[in-house]
Design an enzyme around this catalytic site. Structure first.
Site, mmCIF file in Angstrom:
data_model
loop_
_atom_site.group_PDB
_atom_site.id
_atom_site.type_symbol
_atom_site.label_atom_id
_atom_site.label_comp_id
_atom_site.label_asym_id
_atom_site.label_seq_id
_atom_site.Cartn_x
_atom_site.Cartn_y
_atom_site.Cartn_z
ATOM 1 N N TYR A 207 0.829 -1.208 0.000
ATOM 2 C CA TYR A 207 0.000 0.000 0.000
ATOM 3 C C TYR A 207 0.863 1.256 0.000
ATOM 4 C CZ TYR A 207 -4.121 -2.835 1.227
ATOM 5 O OH TYR A 207 -5.146 -3.746 1.249
ATOM 6 N N THR B 191 -22.515 3.681 -2.057
ATOM 7 C CA THR B 191 -22.878 5.001 -1.519
ATOM 8 C C THR B 191 -23.835 5.729 -2.454
ATOM 9 O OG1 THR B 191 -21.084 6.229 -2.613
ATOM 10 C CG2 THR B 191 -20.581 5.183 -0.476
ATOM 11 N N GLY C 137 -17.125 2.043 -3.242
ATOM 12 C CA GLY C 137 -17.889 3.281 -3.243
ATOM 13 C C GLY C 137 -19.189 3.224 -4.015
ATOM 14 N N LEU D 97 -18.329 -1.508 0.751
ATOM 15 C CA LEU D 97 -19.124 -0.527 0.005
ATOM 16 C C LEU D 97 -18.900 -0.663 -1.501
ATOM 17 C CD1 LEU D 97 -18.714 2.615 2.292
ATOM 18 C CD2 LEU D 97 -20.595 0.972 2.219
#
Length: 347
Positions: free
Chosen positions: A53, A244, A241, A238
């Site tokens: 990361y 959302t 995203g 999620l």
């Protein structure tokens, strides 16, 4: 905050986990430190990272930057004992980490030492293999997955060698427990069998993708988790995203993940947007925030160890934290079940 036991270890983790994969590209160190402070204030004790990361994009210049950011927080606040820390050893094929070398008994201590140095700590609570050497059906590879080239004897020999190296690290005190990521039911059970037969740390958890839109874990993996006490650590709850609603009707918010990764790792399909709309409609009917509904639904799953969510802003983080005390009633769960049957596997 509800706490869950990690596999058969003595480690207790919060049912929500703070993900970190954008720290160092989409977030600077100060943003990340603010997120850690706020998450701990909310009762979260679990942070997940990886040696590779940040992402978006993964590059040779940024490898290890996220671990360094977390290390700076430990150095600043001296609160290492307040955090259950998980990181990951990259698997075969990632050219910018060890020239794409596979996981071996030789790479394990080297990778651990690198993570410890960047994280400014002397131990890792959960050490995970990011993906198996033999490959994985995750990240949309399930549509063409073919394991026929795998050699079982080679796989078992690798597992025995790797578990021996991990046991040495447990004895040295550098790691407390061992987990997998992007694994299958067969692979996980073989790791468990080898550990039982030849020693080495028992698999405590599997970190796989799981959300309202990605439910590959619901069958064989679910049974394995329940019967073998192996916790799921759900990433992308999620759906990068999508859940959302911010990408509906062609929207691409500035600095969003889609603005950096156009197809969201293969998740951007017409059927995905149709499924998202079904879940947005459920949230609207019941007066719920859609992101909070998606996260709270993950909490209802019987195999769940912790739900890993990330945020690029404190506002997004606050929204996610709102799911901590949200209990979905049966009417919401029934609507979600119906939507799933209408929109299975949208990507």
């Amino acid at each position: 905050m509800k706490m869950n036991r990690l596999g058969r270890t003595s480690i207790e983790v919060s049912e929500f986990c703070l993900g970190s994969m954008t720290w160092g590209t989409q977030n600077v160190a100060e943003d990340a430190h603010d997120q850690i402070d706020r998450a701990l204030d909310a009762g979260i004790n679990f942070i997940d990272t990886a040696e590779m990361y940040p992402v978006n994009p993964v590059s040779a210049e940024t490898i290890g930057r996220t671990e360094r950011i977390i290390g700076l927080w430990f150095e600043r606040d001296m609160r290492r004992e307040d955090v259950v820390l998980a990181t990951k050893h990259s698997g075969e094929g990632l050219a910018v980490v060890r020239d794409g070398a596979p996981i071996t008994a030789q790479t394990i201590p080297e990778a651990i030492e690198g993570s410890l140095r960047r994280l400014k700590t002397d131990y890792i609570d959960l050490y995970q293999f990011h993906w198996p050497n033999r490959g994985s059906y995750m990240f949309r590879k399930n549509w063409s997955y073919d394991p026929s080239s795998q050699l079982m004897l080679d796989t078992k020999a690798h597992m025995e060698e790797a578990l021996g190296a991990l046991e040495d690290e447990v004895k040295r005190g550098t790691i407390r427990s061992f987990g997998l990521s992007n694994e299958s039911a067969w692979g996980t059970t073989k790791w468990l069998e080898v550990a039982e037969r030849s020693g080495g740390p028992r698999v405590a958890s599997v970190q796989n993708e799981y959300s309202l839109l990605c439910r590959l874990y619901d069958t064989d993996m679910a049974e394995m988790s329940i019967q073998e006490d192996v916790s799921l650590l759900a990433f992308s709850p999620l759906a990068a995203g999508l859940l959302t609603g911010k990408y509906q009707d062609g929207a691409v918010p500035e600095k969003s993940r889609m603005s950096l990764n156009g197809d969201l790792g293969g998740r951007k399909t017409d059927r995905a947007f149709e499924a998202v709309q079904a879940y947005l409609d459920i949230a609207d009917r019941h007066g719920l925030d859609p992101a909070q509904m998606a996260l709270a639904w993950c909490r209802t799953r019987p195999f769940m160890g912790s739900i890993i969510f990330g945020a690029t802003t404190l506002e997004q983080l606050e929204t996610c934290l709102g799911a901590i005390d949200l209990d979905l009633d049966e009417t919401v769960l029934d609507d979600i079940a119906a939507a799933h049957k209408q929109h299975p596997m949208p990507y």
